[in-house]
Design a protein around this motif. Structure first.
Motif, PDB file in Angstrom:
ATOM      1  N   PRO A 195      -6.014  -9.177   3.228  1.00  0.00           N
ATOM      2  CA  PRO A 195      -4.738  -8.482   2.970  1.00  0.00           C
ATOM      3  C   PRO A 195      -4.888  -6.994   2.667  1.00  0.00           C
ATOM      4  N   VAL A 196      -6.026  -6.601   2.073  1.00  0.00           N
ATOM      5  CA  VAL A 196      -6.146  -5.217   1.599  1.00  0.00           C
ATOM      6  C   VAL A 196      -7.066  -4.360   2.461  1.00  0.00           C
ATOM      7  N   VAL A 197      -7.847  -4.967   3.334  1.00  0.00           N
ATOM      8  CA  VAL A 197      -8.787  -4.201   4.155  1.00  0.00           C
ATOM      9  C   VAL A 197      -8.507  -4.368   5.651  1.00  0.00           C
ATOM     10  N   ILE A 198      -8.413  -5.624   6.122  1.00  0.00           N
ATOM     11  CA  ILE A 198      -8.299  -5.877   7.562  1.00  0.00           C
ATOM     12  C   ILE A 198      -6.874  -5.673   8.075  1.00  0.00           C
ATOM     13  N   ASP A 199      -5.898  -6.323   7.440  1.00  0.00           N
ATOM     14  CA  ASP A 199      -4.511  -6.231   7.913  1.00  0.00           C
ATOM     15  C   ASP A 199      -3.997  -4.792   7.983  1.00  0.00           C
ATOM     16  N   PRO A 200      -4.287  -3.928   6.969  1.00  0.00           N
ATOM     17  CA  PRO A 200      -3.787  -2.546   7.037  1.00  0.00           C
ATOM     18  C   PRO A 200      -4.366  -1.725   8.190  1.00  0.00           C
ATOM     19  N   LEU A 201      -5.426  -2.220   8.841  1.00  0.00           N
ATOM     20  CA  LEU A 201      -5.949  -1.511  10.010  1.00  0.00           C
ATOM     21  C   LEU A 201      -4.973  -1.577  11.178  1.00  0.00           C
ATOM     22  N   TYR A 202      -4.142  -2.600  11.197  1.00  0.00           N
ATOM     23  CA  TYR A 202      -3.216  -2.820  12.304  1.00  0.00           C
ATOM     24  C   TYR A 202      -1.800  -2.338  12.008  1.00  0.00           C
ATOM     25  N   ASN A 203      -1.381  -2.418  10.742  1.00  0.00           N
ATOM     26  CA  ASN A 203       0.004  -2.077  10.383  1.00  0.00           C
ATOM     27  C   ASN A 203       0.052  -1.441   9.007  1.00  0.00           C
ATOM     28  N   ASP A 204       1.181  -0.815   8.708  1.00  0.00           N
ATOM     29  CA  ASP A 204       1.398  -0.205   7.394  1.00  0.00           C
ATOM     30  C   ASP A 204       2.130  -1.196   6.495  1.00  0.00           C
ATOM     31  N   PHE A 205       1.588  -1.413   5.306  1.00  0.00           N
ATOM     32  CA  PHE A 205       2.199  -2.294   4.312  1.00  0.00           C
ATOM     33  C   PHE A 205       2.664  -1.453   3.128  1.00  0.00           C
ATOM     34  N   TYR A 206       3.826  -1.796   2.594  1.00  0.00           N
ATOM     35  CA  TYR A 206       4.335  -1.085   1.434  1.00  0.00           C
ATOM     36  C   TYR A 206       5.274  -2.006   0.667  1.00  0.00           C
ATOM     37  N   PRO A 207       5.466  -1.728  -0.630  1.00  0.00           N
ATOM     38  CA  PRO A 207       6.363  -2.569  -1.427  1.00  0.00           C
ATOM     39  C   PRO A 207       7.765  -2.598  -0.823  1.00  0.00           C
ATOM     40  N   LEU A 208       8.419  -3.722  -0.964  1.00  0.00           N
ATOM     41  CA  LEU A 208       9.771  -3.903  -0.440  1.00  0.00           C
ATOM     42  C   LEU A 208      10.690  -2.800  -0.959  1.00  0.00           C
ATOM     43  N   LYS A 209      11.368  -2.112  -0.033  1.00  0.00           N
ATOM     44  CA  LYS A 209      12.200  -0.970  -0.418  1.00  0.00           C
ATOM     45  C   LYS A 209      13.532  -1.387  -1.022  1.00  0.00           C
ATOM     46  N   ASP A 210      14.109  -2.482  -0.529  1.00  0.00           N
ATOM     47  CA  ASP A 210      15.411  -2.940  -1.001  1.00  0.00           C
ATOM     48  C   ASP A 210      15.252  -3.541  -2.397  1.00  0.00           C
ATOM     49  N   GLN A 211      15.585  -2.779  -3.415  1.00  0.00           N
ATOM     50  CA  GLN A 211      15.365  -3.206  -4.796  1.00  0.00           C
ATOM     51  C   GLN A 211      16.258  -4.393  -5.185  1.00  0.00           C
ATOM     52  N   GLU A 212      17.466  -4.431  -4.642  1.00  0.00           N
ATOM     53  CA  GLU A 212      18.359  -5.555  -4.943  1.00  0.00           C
ATOM     54  C   GLU A 212      17.798  -6.847  -4.367  1.00  0.00           C
ATOM     55  N   LEU A 213      17.323  -6.775  -3.134  1.00  0.00           N
ATOM     56  CA  LEU A 213      16.718  -7.954  -2.508  1.00  0.00           C
ATOM     57  C   LEU A 213      15.440  -8.334  -3.238  1.00  0.00           C
ATOM     58  N   LYS A 214      14.652  -7.347  -3.640  1.00  0.00           N
ATOM     59  CA  LYS A 214      13.428  -7.615  -4.387  1.00  0.00           C
ATOM     60  C   LYS A 214      13.740  -8.365  -5.680  1.00  0.00           C
ATOM     61  N   ALA A 215      14.778  -7.945  -6.367  1.00  0.00           N
ATOM     62  CA  ALA A 215      15.157  -8.610  -7.625  1.00  0.00           C
ATOM     63  C   ALA A 215      15.554 -10.055  -7.366  1.00  0.00           C
ATOM     64  N   ASP A 216      16.285 -10.307  -6.278  1.00  0.00           N
ATOM     65  CA  ASP A 216      16.687 -11.678  -5.944  1.00  0.00           C
ATOM     66  C   ASP A 216      15.477 -12.541  -5.591  1.00  0.00           C
ATOM     67  N   ILE A 217      14.517 -11.949  -4.875  1.00  0.00           N
ATOM     68  CA  ILE A 217      13.311 -12.701  -4.500  1.00  0.00           C
ATOM     69  C   ILE A 217      12.483 -13.031  -5.739  1.00  0.00           C
TER      70      ILE A 217
END
Length: 422
Positions: A195-217
């Motif tokens: 998750p922290v070394v291999i996957d980011p080589l292919y795509n950009d990962f970042y914390p969920l931007k939608d804070q309301e949705l994050k709170a519900d999750i």
């Protein structure tokens, strides 16, 4: 040599013809009468054009899958029988006296040959995905991913090959057991790093931007008694128009990830259903069961690889142009055996995976109590990926690690609150 190669090519062509006839002519993907008119019937949620495109794309994709796998076996066989593998080894023996450098050089050349031979089928698959609006990836990005794949697999394969021949030299009878003992921490290490070394080589990962949705999750996670304080999204829209979410990693590196395509195409109740599904995997410890199952299968696999490899290397050494099981030129034989056994074991792995996915679906519906959102989610997944809701039996047997869309929708449609979990 010509007779063996001609026979192998003919067998591959006949196999391809059988697969073509099965997928495009005789494979049954029709909707049963009992399902027609229900939410699981694609005619109720797909347009006429989407129905046609899903059948076309699924058939082409399945056909390419089945002909690509044995194509690699054919390449390995030709390299051996034609003496190319032996010639590569001979050149490297003259170039250096260091065994590690010879192995690294051999693996590099072999990897390049296999990559170049597979490139046309990979390119065709990519172009078809573009034509059916499944892929959104630029040619440059696609090439970049191929290069990353190569430079990840090459050093790993070199390391594995060095260890294999070292263990075989040390103990001809028990190398497979020692190899498995090394596999355990190595596999755990890769699971931790992915998750922290291999996957980011292919795509950009970042914390969920939608804070309301994050709170519900996170509220849903709290209800499920899951310690979580972060959800990630990944920019998959640069490469695909399909939808997905997943759980990956171990320990502190565990991640719940939502594709940004999922965030764009699904409503909040549907996203929460997907998250509940992923939480089900966590609660029922499917990642650990899957890891344990993989390690067990690898133990059995290494045992059978040892038996088959030793027998073939001894009985057919002249035909394969190898000196025996210790010969570096025999590496394509070993790789072919590994690939064939992996393919033959895939139905069992898929069966176990489908069982876990059904459990996660059941958990999601019980946690959210929103079967309408679940049904809509699977309908949208089918539309976005142009997936057959009821694929032919052979396709499901070898390809499907999830229940079919039809099975998943039917299960949710028949759900009644208060029923015992299966």
């Amino acid at each position: 040599m010509r007779r063996w190669i001609s026979g192998a090519v003919l067998a591959y062509v006949l196999y391809g013809l059988f697969i073509y006839l099965y997928i495009f002519q005789s494979g049954d993907s029709s909707v049963p009468d009992s399902v027609k008119g229900t939410p699981a019937d694609p005619a109720t949620f797909m347009t006429g054009r989407e129905l046609i495109l899903s059948e076309e794309y699924s058939k082409i994709r399945n056909f390419l899958f089945f002909i690509k796998i044995p194509f690699d076996w054919l390449v390995f066989f030709i390299l051996l029988v034609a003496g190319f593998s032996k010639k590569i080894k001979s050149v490297l023996e003259r170039a250096t006296r260091f065994s590690y450098l010879r192995i690294a050089g051999y693996v590099f050349v072999l990897s390049v040959i296999v990559a170049l031979c597979s490139l046309p089928l990979d390119w065709i698959s990519y172009q078809i995905a573009l034509n059916y609006d499944i892929s959104a990836q630029s040619t440059g990005s696609w090439i970049k991913d191929q290069v990353i794949d190569f430079w990840i697999s090459f050093p790993l394969m070199t390391l594995v090959t060095i260890v294999f021949y070292a263990l075989l030299k040390k103990s001809e009878k028990r190398w497979w057991l020692y190899a498995w003992l090394i596999t355990v921490p190595f596999t755990l290490f890769l699971f931790f790093l992915q998750p922290v070394v291999i996957d980011p080589l292919y795509n950009d990962f970042y914390p969920l931007k939608d804070q309301e949705l994050k709170a519900d999750i996170l509220a849903l996670a709290d209800e499920a008694k899951i310690p979580a304080d972060q959800v990630y999204e990944v920019n998959m829209s640069e490469k695909t128009n399909t939808l997905n979410a997943y759980v990956t990693g171990l320990g502190n590196n565990k991640r719940i990830v939502l594709w940004d395509t999922t965030l764009k195409e699904l409503d909040k109740p549907e996203i929460l259903f997907i998250m509940a599904h992923e939480m089900g995997h966590y609660v029922m410890k499917h990642v650990y069961y899957g890891l344990g199952g993989y390690l067990l299968m690898s133990l059995l696999g290494l045992y059978f690889i040892d038996k088959i490899y030793r027998w073939l290397a001894s009985r057919y050494r002249t035909m394969l142009n190898i000196e025996g099981k210790h010969d570096l030129a025999a590496l394509p034989l070993l790789l072919a055996i590994v690939a064939i056994l992996s393919f033959l074991s895939s139905p069992l792995n898929n069966t176990v995976s489908r069982f876990m996915e059904r459990q996660a679906d059941q958990y999601a519906i019980e946690l959210t109590e929103d079967k309408e959102a679940g049904i809509k989610t699977f309908q949208e997944l089918s539309i976005a990926g142009l997936s057959q809701t009821n694929p032919p039996a052979l396709v499901k047997f070898f390809r499907y690690g999830h229940p079919t869309i039809m099975e998943r929708i039917q299960s949710l449609d028949n759900y009644k609150k208060g029923e015992d979990r299966e």
